[in-house]
Scaffold this motif. Sequence first.
Motif, PDB file in Angstrom:
ATOM      1  N   PRO A 169     -19.993 -10.981 -45.937  1.00  0.00           N
ATOM      2  CA  PRO A 169     -21.398 -10.652 -45.662  1.00  0.00           C
ATOM      3  C   PRO A 169     -21.528  -9.889 -44.345  1.00  0.00           C
ATOM      4  O   PRO A 169     -20.675  -9.985 -43.470  1.00  0.00           O
ATOM      5  N   ASP A 170     -22.623  -9.169 -44.208  1.00  0.00           N
ATOM      6  CA  ASP A 170     -22.864  -8.342 -43.032  1.00  0.00           C
ATOM      7  C   ASP A 170     -22.856  -9.152 -41.740  1.00  0.00           C
ATOM      8  O   ASP A 170     -22.366  -8.703 -40.720  1.00  0.00           O
ATOM      9  N   ASP A 171     -23.376 -10.371 -41.761  1.00  0.00           N
ATOM     10  CA  ASP A 171     -23.456 -11.173 -40.546  1.00  0.00           C
ATOM     11  C   ASP A 171     -22.170 -11.948 -40.252  1.00  0.00           C
ATOM     12  O   ASP A 171     -22.121 -12.741 -39.326  1.00  0.00           O
ATOM     13  N   PHE A 172     -21.125 -11.688 -40.999  1.00  0.00           N
ATOM     14  CA  PHE A 172     -19.854 -12.394 -40.822  1.00  0.00           C
ATOM     15  C   PHE A 172     -19.303 -12.190 -39.413  1.00  0.00           C
ATOM     16  O   PHE A 172     -18.840 -13.121 -38.774  1.00  0.00           O
ATOM     17  N   ALA A 173     -19.357 -10.965 -38.898  1.00  0.00           N
ATOM     18  CA  ALA A 173     -18.800 -10.652 -37.582  1.00  0.00           C
ATOM     19  C   ALA A 173     -19.484 -11.452 -36.481  1.00  0.00           C
ATOM     20  O   ALA A 173     -18.835 -11.909 -35.540  1.00  0.00           O
ATOM     21  N   GLY A 174     -20.768 -11.643 -36.587  1.00  0.00           N
ATOM     22  CA  GLY A 174     -21.506 -12.342 -35.556  1.00  0.00           C
ATOM     23  C   GLY A 174     -21.291 -13.840 -35.536  1.00  0.00           C
ATOM     24  O   GLY A 174     -21.501 -14.491 -34.520  1.00  0.00           O
ATOM     25  N   ARG A 175     -20.869 -14.392 -36.644  1.00  0.00           N
ATOM     26  CA  ARG A 175     -20.713 -15.845 -36.714  1.00  0.00           C
ATOM     27  C   ARG A 175     -19.271 -16.273 -36.936  1.00  0.00           C
ATOM     28  O   ARG A 175     -19.000 -17.412 -37.271  1.00  0.00           O
ATOM     29  N   SER A 176     -18.353 -15.368 -36.706  1.00  0.00           N
ATOM     30  CA  SER A 176     -16.952 -15.668 -36.953  1.00  0.00           C
ATOM     31  C   SER A 176     -16.092 -15.244 -35.780  1.00  0.00           C
ATOM     32  O   SER A 176     -16.389 -14.280 -35.093  1.00  0.00           O
ATOM     33  N   ALA A 177     -15.012 -15.958 -35.583  1.00  0.00           N
ATOM     34  CA  ALA A 177     -14.035 -15.596 -34.557  1.00  0.00           C
ATOM     35  C   ALA A 177     -12.809 -14.993 -35.224  1.00  0.00           C
ATOM     36  O   ALA A 177     -11.691 -15.148 -34.764  1.00  0.00           O
ATOM     37  N   ALA A 178     -13.020 -14.293 -36.325  1.00  0.00           N
ATOM     38  CA  ALA A 178     -11.920 -13.706 -37.079  1.00  0.00           C
ATOM     39  C   ALA A 178     -11.655 -12.281 -36.604  1.00  0.00           C
ATOM     40  O   ALA A 178     -12.524 -11.611 -36.053  1.00  0.00           O
ATOM     41  N   VAL A 179     -10.432 -11.823 -36.842  1.00  0.00           N
ATOM     42  CA  VAL A 179     -10.057 -10.451 -36.525  1.00  0.00           C
ATOM     43  C   VAL A 179     -10.709  -9.547 -37.567  1.00  0.00           C
ATOM     44  O   VAL A 179     -10.578  -9.773 -38.765  1.00  0.00           O
ATOM     45  N   LEU A 180     -11.402  -8.508 -37.114  1.00  0.00           N
ATOM     46  CA  LEU A 180     -12.142  -7.630 -38.012  1.00  0.00           C
ATOM     47  C   LEU A 180     -11.466  -6.286 -38.214  1.00  0.00           C
ATOM     48  O   LEU A 180     -11.856  -5.523 -39.084  1.00  0.00           O
ATOM     49  N   ASP A 181     -10.450  -5.988 -37.395  1.00  0.00           N
ATOM     50  CA  ASP A 181      -9.789  -4.692 -37.438  1.00  0.00           C
ATOM     51  C   ASP A 181      -8.337  -4.855 -37.872  1.00  0.00           C
ATOM     52  O   ASP A 181      -7.578  -5.600 -37.238  1.00  0.00           O
ATOM     53  N   ARG A 182      -7.970  -4.179 -38.934  1.00  0.00           N
ATOM     54  CA  ARG A 182      -6.605  -4.247 -39.470  1.00  0.00           C
ATOM     55  C   ARG A 182      -5.576  -3.814 -38.426  1.00  0.00           C
ATOM     56  O   ARG A 182      -4.506  -4.394 -38.299  1.00  0.00           O
ATOM     57  N   GLY A 183      -5.913  -2.799 -37.643  1.00  0.00           N
ATOM     58  CA  GLY A 183      -5.007  -2.301 -36.611  1.00  0.00           C
ATOM     59  C   GLY A 183      -4.701  -3.325 -35.532  1.00  0.00           C
ATOM     60  O   GLY A 183      -3.660  -3.257 -34.886  1.00  0.00           O
TER      61      GLY A 183
END
Length: 158
Positions: free
Chosen positions: A53-67
């Motif tokens: 979901p779009d709000d995943f980045a704001g509520r997650s401490a996960a890596v979002l960039d493959r690089g």
Amino acid sequence: MDRCLCPRLRAAALLLAASTLPAAAAQFVPVPAVVIYPGDVIRDGMLTEMQMPDDFAGRSAAVLDRGALVNKTSRRTLLPNLPIPKNAIGEPKVVSLNAMVRIVYSEGGLTIATYGSALQAGAVGDVIPVRNLESGLTVAGTIGGDGAVHVAPSGGPG
């Protein structure tokens, strides 16, 4: 006839209105395609993308960039199709425990180099203890990009 046509028109209007509403935006996040074990170097082929979901980045401490994952090491077991927490990856170790490493001391124009045994594994930038093979003394230094352990000059009297 009006009774029959009116509900159909309303249903068609609702369907048309619903189809023109913007869909919730989504983003793609890198996730493991296979099980990645602690100490494994993460390769591009070990990753896939998963829609979140779009709000995943704001509520997650996960890596979002493959690089940010490729050529890093896993600190714990990473399971397929689950987001990768930022604290689950680290820099690859360039010095392993008990490895023979070069110890370098530099101050001004003076450089002294010798060899020692690493008493701890570490990545570039880590401070580790090293036992000098000639004197038997233990010194602490920072692992450089060249794999050598660089010992800082002491601030004592000179």
